[in-house]
Scaffold this active site. Structure first.
Site, PDB file in Angstrom:
ATOM      1  CE1 TYR A  23     -49.264 -43.977  38.685  1.00 31.88           C
ATOM      2  CE2 TYR A  23     -48.515 -44.993  36.646  1.00 31.88           C
ATOM      3  CZ  TYR A  23     -49.522 -44.718  37.546  1.00 31.88           C
ATOM      4  OH  TYR A  23     -50.789 -45.187  37.311  1.00 31.88           O
ATOM      5  CG  HIS A 100     -54.929 -41.946  44.356  1.00 32.12           C
ATOM      6  ND1 HIS A 100     -54.892 -43.292  44.084  1.00 32.12           N
ATOM      7  CD2 HIS A 100     -55.987 -41.750  45.178  1.00 32.12           C
ATOM      8  CE1 HIS A 100     -55.904 -43.886  44.705  1.00 32.12           C
ATOM      9  NE2 HIS A 100     -56.570 -42.967  45.382  1.00 32.12           N
TER      10      HIS A 100
END
Length: 150
Positions: A23, A100
């Site tokens: 991430y 996303h």
């Protein structure tokens, strides 16, 4: 003033520290700040909410009717489980963009199905946190109809 609602689902409050190899190190606060600055360059605003609770997100979607012109949402794990989130988005009739950070299709098979994608105006995956900027810009220009101020 035109407004975009930026929603983030479960565990996204941990951005910057949670699995940075997936991430990155950008925090949710960083994402929200950049989104607000981008919207301001169009004469618009971004309202932000992150919640680990499905009902809180649903309530905020309901409140967006008549206040926001579009929704940008990273539903997190609710992507793969929440018919209720889908129903809320469809129920208010606002166009939405699904975001996303990672390429969910290159991850575990349970992450491949989204309850939102088939109804989203756009789906942005795998661009890291830059995907939020793409989503906000697309929402402002193509869903709200604004042009960036020079």
């Amino acid at each position: 003033m035109p407004s975009i609602l930026l929603l983030n689902g479960p565990n996204l409050n941990l951005l910057g520290t949670r699995e940075p190899h997936l991430y990155g190190t950008t925090t949710l606060n960083d994402v929200e700040t950049v989104a607000k600055e981008l919207a301001a360059s169009y004469g618009a605003e971004v309202e932000c909410l992150q919640s680990n609770h499905e009902g809180v997100l649903i309530d905020r979607i309901h409140e967006a009717r008549g206040k926001s012109q579009a929704v940008v949402i990273n539903p997190g794990a609710f992507t793969h489980t929440s018919v209720a989130l889908r129903d809320a988005l469809l129920g208010v009739g606002l166009p939405f963009i699904e975001v996303h950070i990672t390429n969910v299709h290159a991850r575990e098979s349970f992450r491949h199905h989204s309850y939102l994608s088939d109804k989203a105006a756009a789906v942005i995956i795998g661009l890291g946190t830059f995907g939020y900027q793409v989503a906000v810009k697309h929402a402002l220009e193509n869903l709200v109809g604004l042009e960036e101020r020079k």
